[in-house]
Each structure stands twice: as C-alpha cells, then as structure tokens.
Scaffold this motif. Structure first.
Motif: not given
Length: 493
Positions: A131, A134-135, A175-176, A179, A182-183
């Motif tokens: 996450q 991803l952020n 990360e995938g 994503w 949706n966390a």
C-alpha cells in the motif's frame, strides 16, 4: 547433516506407486481444516475483523472461546503431523509414489489458502508495504505506520516504523495485490496467499528434476519439502514470501542442472529480487556452469563468472527499474537483527554470555550480542568459502554444498526464524538421504513447526512447552520408521 552414505533407496530407481492413500490424505485434510477453524480465534487475527466483530461469534477470540480455538488448532496440527508421518512411511516403503504426495500437497494446501494468518503477522506487513508503494511512498524509506490504514493497523509493533527488507519483484507483487483487492485486509490476505502458492507450485515442479540429478527419489523429495507441515503451515498458513523465493531458486537450480544456464540464473536473480537469501546459490551454479565450458580451469571460471554475473545483474537491474525502486531494501536487511532468539546460534551465545556475566556484575547486553553476531558472521563466511571450494568440481554435487551453506546461513544469521530452514530443505530434498538423516529431518521439521505460538509470538522461551514439543517431535521421528510405537492401535499403516 548427512545426505548420502547408506541410502534409503539406490539412486536411479523409480517409484512404484500403488494408488492414492485416501484415508491418510483425508486425515491431513481434517487437520488443516481444524487449523483453519481454530485460527479464526487463536491465529494472528485482525485487531478488528469485519466478519466476526460485533457478531455472536466474536466470543471465539476471548477467554474460554480463545482457549477452545487454541485447542482445536493444536488438534489440527497433531492430525497433520500424523498424516505426514504416515505418508512418509508409505513413500519410504514404496507403497505410494509422487502422484500420492502431490495429491496430499494440493489437498492439504487448499484449506490454508482461506484461513486467517497463522503463526505470524508478516502478511500484514507485506500488504502495508504494498500500500505504501501504491500510494506513491517509498517502502524502502518509511514504515507502515505512516499510512494510518486498516492494513497498517494490523502490522506488528516491531515493524511499524521499519522499511521493507524485500526486493523489487516482491514489492511489485504486494502492490498488485493491494491494488486488485482495493486495500481490503481479508481480500488481501487471500490474494497474497494465492500469489505465494505459486512458489509452492514451483517447488513441487522442481523437486522431481532435482532428485533426478542429485541421486534421490522424487517421491521422497516431494514428501520431505513439499508436503512437510513446516512448509505448508508456516509458508502458506503463515504466508511468508520465502516460499516464492525458494520456488524460483529451486526452479533456477534445476534449469542450470539441465544445461539451461542463462534461464536458470535469471530465475535465481528473480528469487533474489524477492528475498536476498537466494544469492547464496549463485556461486555454486557458476561452478556447475564453469565445468561445462571449454578451456583451462581459470578460463572456465572467468567465462562462467562473466556470463553468470551479466545475467544475474541484468535481470535484477531490469526488475528494479520496472518496479521504479532503488537499492534501499539492501540496507534495510539489517532490521531483522531486532529479533533475538536462540535458533540463531550467535544470538544464543551472546544471550547466554550476557546472562552468565550479569549474574556476577551488572552489564549491558548489547556488547555481548554485537561480538557474538560478528563472530557468527565471520564463521558463516568461512563455512561458505569452504563449501564453495569443496564444490570446485562442479556438477550436481555442488548443489549439496549450496544446501549446506544455506543451512549454515539459517543457523549463523544474526536473526533466525523457524521457516528459514526451508531454504536448505528445498535445495537438499532431492539428495539421497540416509534413514537416520530422514529421521532427524522429521524431528526438526516437527519441532520447528511448534516453536511459534499460533498468534505469531515465539515459544522459544516457554521451556515447559518446548519439552512437550520435543517429545511430540521425538514421537513423530520414531513413528516414521516404527508404526504405532505407543501400541495404541492394532493397525500398522
């Protein structure tokens, strides 16, 4: 650690399967289902579980409900160990072959894919690190605590402010997963487990080929490293990225032995891009490749080092560039030194020396640990060098020395956790094991399975519990060659 000598079966013989042991496999299935059920209350559960919190089932995580869940989980562990030992006897006696073991691996893995995290909270760290990426944050610079999200809330306090010590390939996978889910915490746990299971698939694909090269039996290798409860419960149930690393590494080693050197070292580079441990295999694979090249010994080594180095560095550099990350994870590898337990021999020596000295004079523990771990690192370098020199002839024998070096790494690292021993187990499973060596592997597999409590806390300082765990492990060891040693049944299968 002896793999050869009086072999269990002669190298080159084929398995003689006579069917699938349905009752034994179902015994293991019952065990993993009880583990999954008990894990809902006794595992490494969420601080706030949307499925159970504020429902009539929330009692399972408190008081007598938690005690009941713990009992159910340990009964499940007992059934799994029992099933694994029974299956091992059948494999050793050639009553069943590789197909039966693979059936057991699949059947025993599936319930664990959907269980709560077991014996570790590391999967929450993986998701929180994904996450971060991803952020747009650098997981090699900051820890999960900066997120203040449901994912970071469940990360162990030890790792809240710790940068990720994992390679760029794993960061992309994490990360995938975040994503794609949706966390979601629960969705992320299941999805991450499905990704990790690909590592187990690679392990089971590689082991028969490794056994073919190394002189062992495919069914024994699959039983020892594929169906082993230490592998399944800790690496799948505990959801550790070691399983991806060892899967890629094992597949890479097999490809090198099959003379597909570039592809093999490329896979080991990908394994390194998950976890740094895989790099240990590279010098030994270079020796295997070198012996197949023309020219003098020095020329062989020069060519193999150049070709292997270019392949390894090229694949790793490309993976790092695609991930958009830097090398910050390599300095972060030292963060594991915060773990202190006696599975690490240097940590055990440092802790013991401090305890004894502190009885006489008040001292700080840090200097003892620093000296002991420093000496342990020097010893590890010496062992690795000796093993590499002993593998100079190249050929499949080099993989035995690589496995011994992996074992030394697990024992002499500043910090050691039970599943670290899977590194050497997978590399060495294809060798021709003696019966005593298989018995020792059985004992330590069961013991290492039990030395962590279901919620992820260590049991290594609960001495009464450890005596019980050692007794169970000894019983499993004896039962692996002597059915029903306690004379509880008239059946001997």
């Amino acid at each position: 650690m002896r793999f050869a000598a009086t072999r269990v079966e002669a190298a080159g013989e084929h398995d003689d399967p006579r069917g699938i042991p349905i009752r034994t496999i179902l015994l293991g299935v019952a065990g993993v289902m009880l583990i999954a059920l008990g894990g809902t209350g006794a595992g490494a559960t969420l601080k706030r579980d949307p499925l159970l919190t504020d429902t009539s089932l929330s009692w399972i995580r408190y008081g007598h409900g938690h005690d009941l869940a713990t009992a159910v989980l340990y009964i499940g562990l007992g059934l799994v160990v029992w099933a694994w030992v029974r299956l091992g006897r059948m494999v050793r006696n050639r009553h069943v072959g590789s197909a039966a073991v693979l059936t057991a691996v699949v059947a025993w893995t599936l319930p664990l894919l959907f269980a709560p995290p077991l014996f570790s909270k590391d999967i929450y760290s993986y998701l929180a690190q994904g996450q971060l990426a991803l952020n747009g944050l650098d997981p090699y610079e900051v820890g999960p605590a900066v997120l203040q999200s449901p994912l970071s809330d469940n990360v162990s306090w030890v790792w809240q402010n710790t940068p990720a010590p994992y390679g760029p390939l794993f960061m992309m996978l994490a990360e995938g997963v975040v994503w794609a889910t949706n966390a979601s915490v629960i969705g992320g746990v299941v999805a991450m487990r499905l990704v990790l299971a690909l590592g187990l698939v690679l392990v089971c694909w590689a082991l028969p080929g490794l056994a073919r090269h190394l002189g062992g039996r495919p069914a024994v290798a699959l039983w020892l490293a594929g169906a082993n409860p230490l592998m399944l419960v800790h690496l799948i149930g505990g959801a550790h990225n070691d399983v991806i690393m060892v899967g890629l590494m094992a597949a890479g080693v097999l490809l090198v032995l099959d003379r597909r050197h570039v592809f093999g070292i490329a896979l080991v580079a990908l394994a390194f891009s998950v976890k740094a441990t895989a790099v240990i295999a590279v010098p030994f694979l270079v020796l295997v490749w070198a012996r197949r090249m023309p020219g003098s010994r020095n020329a062989q080594l020069a060519k193999a080092v150049a070709a292997g180095g270019m392949t390894f560095v090229g694949v790793f550099a490309a993976t790092t560039a695609i991930a958009g990350l830097d090398l910050g994870w390599i300095p972060a590898l030292g963060t594991s030194s915060t773990i202190v337990n006696w599975l690490s021999l240097p940590s055990a020596v440092g802790d013991f020396a401090f305890t004894v000295t502190n009885l006489v004079v008040s001292v700080e523990p840090g200097v003892f640990m620093t000296i002991a771990r420093g000496l342990g690192s020097l010893l590890l370098l010496y062992v690795a060098w000796r093993q590499w020199r002993a593998a100079d002839e190249g050929g499949p024998g080099a993989i035995r020395h690589a496995a011994l070096t992996m074992l030394a790494l697990a024992l002499l690292s500043p910090a050691t956790l039970p599943w670290y021993f899977s590194w050497a187990l997978v590399l060495g499973a294809g060798l021709a094991w003696t019966t005593p060596a298989l018995n020792r592997a059985t004992f330590f597999s069961v013991f290492l399975l039990l030395v962590t409590f279901p919620d992820g806390n260590t049991a290594l300082y609960s001495w009464g519990y450890l005596v019980l765990a050692a007794g169970v492990s000894a019983l499993a060891c004896v039962t692996s060659t002597r059915p029903d040693p306690l004379r509880l049944s008239g059946r001997y299968t």
